[in-house]
Design a protein around this motif. Structure first.
Motif, PDB file in Angstrom:
ATOM      1  N   ARG A 120     -33.458  24.186  21.270  1.00  0.00           N
ATOM      2  CA  ARG A 120     -32.752  25.426  20.968  1.00  0.00           C
ATOM      3  C   ARG A 120     -33.496  26.221  19.893  1.00  0.00           C
ATOM      4  NH1 ARG A 120     -27.644  24.758  20.699  1.00  0.00           N
ATOM      5  NH2 ARG A 120     -27.308  26.718  19.583  1.00  0.00           N
ATOM      6  N   ASP A 158     -35.077  30.046  20.274  1.00  0.00           N
ATOM      7  CA  ASP A 158     -34.739  31.104  19.325  1.00  0.00           C
ATOM      8  C   ASP A 158     -36.014  31.704  18.722  1.00  0.00           C
ATOM      9  OD1 ASP A 158     -32.404  32.262  17.478  1.00  0.00           O
ATOM     10  OD2 ASP A 158     -34.085  31.752  16.180  1.00  0.00           O
ATOM     11  N   ARG A 181     -37.308  35.669  19.390  1.00  0.00           N
ATOM     12  CA  ARG A 181     -37.424  36.556  18.230  1.00  0.00           C
ATOM     13  C   ARG A 181     -38.873  36.995  18.027  1.00  0.00           C
ATOM     14  NH1 ARG A 181     -32.625  36.928  15.666  1.00  0.00           N
ATOM     15  NH2 ARG A 181     -31.117  35.266  16.088  1.00  0.00           N
ATOM     16  N   VAL A 188     -30.054  36.704  19.282  1.00  0.00           N
ATOM     17  CA  VAL A 188     -30.366  35.607  20.199  1.00  0.00           C
ATOM     18  C   VAL A 188     -29.272  34.541  20.104  1.00  0.00           C
ATOM     19  CG1 VAL A 188     -32.023  33.810  20.808  1.00  0.00           C
ATOM     20  CG2 VAL A 188     -32.832  36.049  19.977  1.00  0.00           C
ATOM     21  N   CYS A 189     -28.765  34.141  21.259  1.00  0.00           N
ATOM     22  CA  CYS A 189     -27.728  33.102  21.340  1.00  0.00           C
ATOM     23  C   CYS A 189     -28.194  32.022  22.310  1.00  0.00           C
ATOM     24  CB  CYS A 189     -26.408  33.710  21.812  1.00  0.00           C
ATOM     25  SG  CYS A 189     -25.081  32.502  22.023  1.00  0.00           S
ATOM     26  N   VAL A 190     -28.188  30.778  21.862  1.00  0.00           N
ATOM     27  CA  VAL A 190     -28.627  29.639  22.680  1.00  0.00           C
ATOM     28  C   VAL A 190     -27.452  28.669  22.818  1.00  0.00           C
ATOM     29  CG1 VAL A 190     -30.322  27.805  22.961  1.00  0.00           C
ATOM     30  CG2 VAL A 190     -30.952  29.897  21.727  1.00  0.00           C
ATOM     31  N   VAL A 245     -29.770  31.112  27.428  1.00  0.00           N
ATOM     32  CA  VAL A 245     -30.185  31.917  26.289  1.00  0.00           C
ATOM     33  C   VAL A 245     -29.957  33.396  26.591  1.00  0.00           C
ATOM     34  CG1 VAL A 245     -32.031  32.313  24.611  1.00  0.00           C
ATOM     35  CG2 VAL A 245     -32.053  30.233  26.013  1.00  0.00           C
ATOM     36  N   GLY A 286     -30.654  37.282  24.758  1.00  0.00           N
ATOM     37  CA  GLY A 286     -31.248  38.081  23.694  1.00  0.00           C
ATOM     38  C   GLY A 286     -31.118  39.556  24.010  1.00  0.00           C
TER      39      GLY A 286
END
Length: 229
Positions: free
Chosen positions: A138, A142, A146, A153-155, A220, A222
């Motif tokens: 994870r 991320d 980025r 960003v969400c994982v 994921v 973003g």
């Protein structure tokens, strides 16, 4: 969505992927590019929300494809800048030798405020060799998103430990199906009930015995900086 065959050894993974994608379909709108689209299992679902779906894949795909655009995702893509509202890529990033190139191209192609949605394996067997290069934590996901210019960003995990463990065991058990045709049928007849029971109960156990760092994969999301128009 992926079709589910409850007699197969891996229907649990397909169900987990379907669930992960379904949770984020509301983010997709306008023109959506599917990077590494293969047989386009999510096309119909995406088009329930988006106006246009464009499949992109390369000529060496092992799954067969009916994509609109043939291109190597490791290289610059023949797609205009800021021409997409969303980009999806399901179980593809591990097969790219230059994953950061693809993510940077996705950022270029997205309009400001555009969304990228990715699924990727973590604890999973080597597949589609020799085009299987990476597994991502994870934190690595991320970092890469980025670095490619995405924010927010969400994982999230796609499974827990027990689903992951059962799937690995079931893939290993496939190796037992060998020999004459009649013997192969007999072995499969024995394994199918075990596959069904193990996959049916794994999710129940995981929900009561969580292991957040143990998963078969991740989903994921973003966003490209800027305001959506």
């Amino acid at each position: 969505m992926n079709s589910i065959d409850k007699l197969s050894h891996n229907w649990l993974m397909k169900r987990a992927l379907n669930s992960a994608v379904a949770r984020h379909l509301h983010l997709l709108q306008g023109r959506v590019y599917d990077f590494g689209c293969g047989t386009m299992p999510y096309e119909a679902d995406i088009l329930e929300r988006a106006e246009e779906y464009v499949g992109v894949d390369w000529s060496n795909t092992l799954h067969g494809t009916r994509c609109e655009l043939v291109a190597d995702l490791n290289s610059p893509l023949p797609i205009p800048s800021e021409s997409a509202d969303a980009i999806v890529s399901f179980e593809v990033l591990e097969h790219l030798c230059e994953p950061l190139n693809m993510l940077r191209e996705a950022n270029r192609i997205l309009r400001p405020g555009g969304v990228i949605l990715i699924t990727v394996p973590f604890q999973w067997w080597v597949h589609e060799s020799p085009w299987d290069y990476f597994r991502y934590t994870r934190f690595g996901l991320d970092y890469l998103l980025r670095k490619a210019g995405f924010e927010d960003v969400c994982v999230e995990e796609t499974t827990g430990f027990w689903e992951m463990w059962v799937l690995k065991l079931n893939y290993q058990s496939l190796r037992l199906i060998k020999g004459p045709r009649l013997l192969r049928k007999l072995i499969r007849a024995i394994l199918v009930p075990l596959w069904w029971v193990s996959q049916t109960t794994a999710g129940i156990v995981s929900s009561r015995w969580a292991s957040p760092n143990e998963t078969a994969g991740y989903v994921v999301v973003g966003r490209k900086p800027g305001q959506a128009t």
